[in-house]
Structure formats: structure tokens, C-alpha cells
Design a protein around this motif. Structure first.
Motif, PDB file in Angstrom:
ATOM      1  N   ALA A   5      15.032  27.332  38.602  1.00  0.00           N
ATOM      2  CA  ALA A   5      14.623  25.937  37.420  1.00  0.00           C
ATOM      3  C   ALA A   5      15.464  26.278  36.531  1.00  0.00           C
ATOM      4  CB  ALA A   5      13.291  26.093  37.039  1.00  0.00           C
ATOM      5  N   VAL A   6      17.229  26.484  36.415  1.00  0.00           N
ATOM      6  CA  VAL A   6      17.748  26.319  35.458  1.00  0.00           C
ATOM      7  C   VAL A   6      18.271  24.902  35.928  1.00  0.00           C
ATOM      8  CG1 VAL A   6      18.295  28.931  35.614  1.00  0.00           C
ATOM      9  CG2 VAL A   6      19.626  27.158  36.971  1.00  0.00           C
ATOM     10  N   PRO A   7      19.297  24.199  34.948  1.00  0.00           N
ATOM     11  CA  PRO A   7      20.110  23.272  34.970  1.00  0.00           C
ATOM     12  C   PRO A   7      21.541  23.586  36.061  1.00  0.00           C
ATOM     13  CG  PRO A   7      20.245  24.229  32.770  1.00  0.00           C
ATOM     14  CD  PRO A   7      19.568  25.231  33.528  1.00  0.00           C
ATOM     15  N   LEU A   8      21.870  22.452  36.609  1.00  0.00           N
ATOM     16  CA  LEU A   8      22.246  22.102  37.734  1.00  0.00           C
ATOM     17  C   LEU A   8      24.107  22.944  37.853  1.00  0.00           C
ATOM     18  CD1 LEU A   8      21.824  18.986  39.583  1.00  0.00           C
ATOM     19  CD2 LEU A   8      20.658  21.189  40.324  1.00  0.00           C
ATOM     20  N   ASP A   9      24.381  22.976  36.735  1.00  0.00           N
ATOM     21  CA  ASP A   9      25.437  23.809  35.875  1.00  0.00           C
ATOM     22  C   ASP A   9      26.019  25.618  35.744  1.00  0.00           C
ATOM     23  OD1 ASP A   9      24.567  22.637  34.088  1.00  0.00           O
ATOM     24  OD2 ASP A   9      26.601  22.316  32.624  1.00  0.00           O
ATOM     25  N   GLN A  57      15.029  17.553  34.884  1.00  0.00           N
ATOM     26  CA  GLN A  57      14.292  17.181  34.151  1.00  0.00           C
ATOM     27  C   GLN A  57      13.290  17.595  34.144  1.00  0.00           C
ATOM     28  OE1 GLN A  57      12.118  13.367  34.296  1.00  0.00           O
ATOM     29  NE2 GLN A  57      13.095  13.100  36.502  1.00  0.00           N
ATOM     30  N   TYR A  58      12.538  18.631  35.218  1.00  0.00           N
ATOM     31  CA  TYR A  58      11.462  19.233  35.758  1.00  0.00           C
ATOM     32  C   TYR A  58      11.649  20.896  35.320  1.00  0.00           C
ATOM     33  CZ  TYR A  58      10.118  14.849  36.915  1.00  0.00           C
ATOM     34  OH  TYR A  58       9.589  13.866  37.863  1.00  0.00           O
ATOM     35  N   GLN A  63       5.892  23.915  38.586  1.00  0.00           N
ATOM     36  CA  GLN A  63       4.952  23.434  39.990  1.00  0.00           C
ATOM     37  C   GLN A  63       5.866  21.295  39.991  1.00  0.00           C
ATOM     38  OE1 GLN A  63       2.281  24.247  42.104  1.00  0.00           O
ATOM     39  NE2 GLN A  63       2.549  22.442  42.899  1.00  0.00           N
ATOM     40  N   GLU A  64       5.772  20.757  38.930  1.00  0.00           N
ATOM     41  CA  GLU A  64       5.815  19.475  39.213  1.00  0.00           C
ATOM     42  C   GLU A  64       7.158  19.303  39.748  1.00  0.00           C
ATOM     43  OE1 GLU A  64       5.968  15.217  39.235  1.00  0.00           O
ATOM     44  OE2 GLU A  64       4.749  16.780  38.224  1.00  0.00           O
ATOM     45  N   MET A  65       8.245  20.394  39.535  1.00  0.00           N
ATOM     46  CA  MET A  65       9.679  20.556  41.004  1.00  0.00           C
ATOM     47  C   MET A  65       9.317  20.994  41.442  1.00  0.00           C
ATOM     48  SD  MET A  65      13.053  23.128  39.586  1.00  0.00           S
ATOM     49  CE  MET A  65      13.187  22.410  37.787  1.00  0.00           C
ATOM     50  N   ALA A  66       8.803  21.601  42.198  1.00  0.00           N
ATOM     51  CA  ALA A  66       8.146  21.655  43.252  1.00  0.00           C
ATOM     52  C   ALA A  66       7.714  20.649  44.205  1.00  0.00           C
ATOM     53  CB  ALA A  66       7.195  22.841  43.827  1.00  0.00           C
ATOM     54  N   ASP A  67       6.916  19.510  43.539  1.00  0.00           N
ATOM     55  CA  ASP A  67       6.624  18.756  43.608  1.00  0.00           C
ATOM     56  C   ASP A  67       7.381  17.388  44.546  1.00  0.00           C
ATOM     57  OD1 ASP A  67       3.905  19.861  43.873  1.00  0.00           O
ATOM     58  OD2 ASP A  67       2.664  18.860  42.176  1.00  0.00           O
ATOM     59  N   GLN A  68       8.050  17.172  43.520  1.00  0.00           N
ATOM     60  CA  GLN A  68       9.649  15.995  43.647  1.00  0.00           C
ATOM     61  C   GLN A  68      10.023  17.141  44.638  1.00  0.00           C
ATOM     62  OE1 GLN A  68       9.582  13.770  42.446  1.00  0.00           O
ATOM     63  NE2 GLN A  68       7.530  13.609  40.992  1.00  0.00           N
ATOM     64  N   TYR A  69      10.594  18.122  44.931  1.00  0.00           N
ATOM     65  CA  TYR A  69      11.233  18.456  45.710  1.00  0.00           C
ATOM     66  C   TYR A  69      10.356  18.132  47.691  1.00  0.00           C
ATOM     67  CZ  TYR A  69      15.671  20.267  47.568  1.00  0.00           C
ATOM     68  OH  TYR A  69      16.618  21.079  48.277  1.00  0.00           O
ATOM     69  N   GLN A  70       8.778  18.488  47.142  1.00  0.00           N
ATOM     70  CA  GLN A  70       8.627  17.742  48.291  1.00  0.00           C
ATOM     71  C   GLN A  70       8.647  16.357  48.543  1.00  0.00           C
ATOM     72  OE1 GLN A  70       5.031  20.470  49.153  1.00  0.00           O
ATOM     73  NE2 GLN A  70       3.770  18.530  49.486  1.00  0.00           N
ATOM     74  N   ASN A  71       8.717  16.053  47.805  1.00  0.00           N
ATOM     75  CA  ASN A  71       8.435  14.452  47.591  1.00  0.00           C
ATOM     76  C   ASN A  71       9.559  14.032  48.738  1.00  0.00           C
ATOM     77  OD1 ASN A  71       6.211  14.249  46.835  1.00  0.00           O
ATOM     78  ND2 ASN A  71       6.734  13.465  44.924  1.00  0.00           N
TER      79      ASN A  71
END
Length: 260
Positions: free
Chosen positions: A78-82, A114-115, A120-128
Motif C-alpha cells: 500500500a504505497v504509491p505506484l512510483d 487513492q486507497y 481493506q478498501e484497496m483489497a475490495d477494489q482490486y477484487q472488483n
């Protein structure tokens, strides 16, 4: 009789990469035959560099067609993409940015940064994102990757599934959040064990004498079966292949295969 994973050991990284290329090409072409695309999950660590050596080689005959690849991350921090800890940045630097135009451009699924403050929201969005590719979760019990390309940590972890962690018992979610990773950074998302073990093909890449002790534990002892990599071996059985150099498996009793 339960089938065992396949263990391939090579004298050096060049030979490993050549064999890994052949293996990935077979998986790619099978995916194309199955559904016109190649859906692959990739880990970080030393894997992207070896993947680049394997996949970017120019050769006659069968070729990699990245334009039909759909790449997901087996786990992500959970870090920025760069950020230097980002598996996306690692794959981008080692492989994605080096793909020549004639090999096509893969469809890559990064996390949504952004999450970062709500893992947990990041995981949910990736599951989506997985649902969007593999069909809605209520119509498909698990996403079935054509190939998962994984590493093995010195403690036997893979993805961000760590020994004795409660996430090893997660059986419903496709993607899980972890906020107490024993290896920094502490906040991550990861594919869950059932998703990993249901891949059509699962490949581990582990090299160097620094991996010898943990590979001996995973492949040669009963205790090693309960480690995350051991659980993948158990769940995937003959669909699992280990690509190692000789230094990583010297002295192991587990039988090696001569060729793919």
C-alpha cells in the motif's frame, strides 16, 4: 496417489531463464487457445528481473504476444505506484518499460493508490478488478489464472501470505488486506490461498544458496508443508513447478525433473 510438484534445477540463471521462457510460452499459448487472452499474476522480489531475461530474449519460432496479456499483481504494497517498495514499479522498471513495440503492450492492473490509507478498501477494489476480468463473484467461485508467477521468501512466505498468519485460513475473499505484515511495509493486499492454488499453472522461481535452507524445509520435511509455499504445493500438486538454480537445491532429496 497425490501428484507432486515439479522441480527443475539449472546450472545458472541463463539456463533457468531459457526454460522459464519455454514454460511461459506454453502457458500463454494454452491461454490463447482457451479464451483468446493470457491472464497472469506476478509477484515482486527478484522475479521481475528473471522474467525480463526470460521473456525479452529474441528467438525464432514461438513468440511472446504481450498485447493479449492481462497482468495482475499476486500481492502489492500500500504505497504509491512510483515508490521503491511498489511491486508495480519493480515490474515496470525491470520488464514493462523494456518491452519492444513489436511484442505488444500488456493490459496491466495496478492497485488504486487513492486507497492507501484504507487497505481493506484497496483489497475490495482490486477484487472488483478481478471480477471485471473473470466474471462476477456470484457466478464464479474463484478466478482461475492461466499462470501465477511467484517467489519464495526466506521464511517460506509467498505473495503476502506469511507463516502462521490468519489470512492463510481466508476462504471467501479473492483479495485480502494485511495490515500487520511481518515484513515491511506492513500494509499490503494479496491474492488469497484458494485463488493461488486454483491457477491452471503455478510457477515458483527461487535462486541462490540463500534459499537452500527454506527450500529444504518446504520440499523435504513434513513441517514445511504448513508453510505458505508448502500449502501451495499441496493445493496445486502437479500444477506447481519450481524453477531453481543448483545452488538453491544442493543436497535436497526431493526428486528433480530432467526437462519440461
Amino acid at each position: 496417489m497425490v501428484q507432486q510438484p515439479n522441480l527443475y534445477a539449472f546450472s545458472d540463471i541463463d539456463k533457468l531463464a531459457t526454460s522459464l521462457r519455454t514454460y511461459v510460452l506454453r502457458c500463454q499459448n494454452a491461454g490463447f487457445d482457451r479464451h483468446g487472452v493470457f491472464k497472469v499474476a506476478v509477484s515482486g522480489g527478484s522475479l521481475p528481473k528473471i522474467l525480463a531475461e526470460a521473456l525479452l530474449k529474441q528467438s525464432n519460432g514461438n513468440t511472446i504476444d504481450f498485447s493479449k496479456w492481462e497482468i495482475f499483481f499476486a500481492d502489492e504494497r500500500a504505497v504509491p505506484l512510483d515508490h521503491d517498495d511498489s511491486n508495480h514499479k519493480l515490474l515496470k522498471d525491470e520488464l514493462l518499460d523494456k518491452i519492444p513495440p513489436n511484442m505488444g503492450k500488456p493490459h496491466v492492473h495496478p492497485i488504486d493508490p487513492q486507497y492507501m490509507d484504507d487497505v481493506q478498501e484497496m483489497a475490495d477494489q482490486y477484487q472488483n478488478a478481478l471480477m471485471g476480468s473473470f466474471a462476477a463473484k456470484d457466478s464464479v467461485k474463484l478466478p482461475i489464472f492461466d499462470l501465477l508467477l511467484l517467489g519464495c521468501g526466506p521464511d517460506g512466505h509467498t505473495c503476502s501470505l506469511f507463516p502462521n498468519h490468519e489470512l492463510l485460513r481466508e476462504s471467501d475473499a479473492w483479495v485480502a488486506a494485511i495490515e500487520d505484515s511481518p515484513k515491511p511495509p506492513s500494509k499490503r493486499i494479496t491474492l488469497t490461498l484458494p485463488v493461488v492454488t486454483h491457477g491452471i499453472k503455478i510457477a515458483f522461481v527461487a535462486t541462490g544458496e540463500g534459499k537452500r535452507d527454506i527450500l529444504r524445509q518446504i520440499l523435504d520435511t513434513d513441517e514445511g508443508r504448513s508453510l505458505p509455499c508448502g500449502l501451495v504445493n499441496e493445493g496445486g500438486a502437479e500444477r506447481v513447478s519450481w524453477f531453481t538454480d543448483n545452488a538453491a537445491v544442493e543436497g535436497l532429496g526431493f526428486p528433480r525433473r530432467g526437462s519440461l
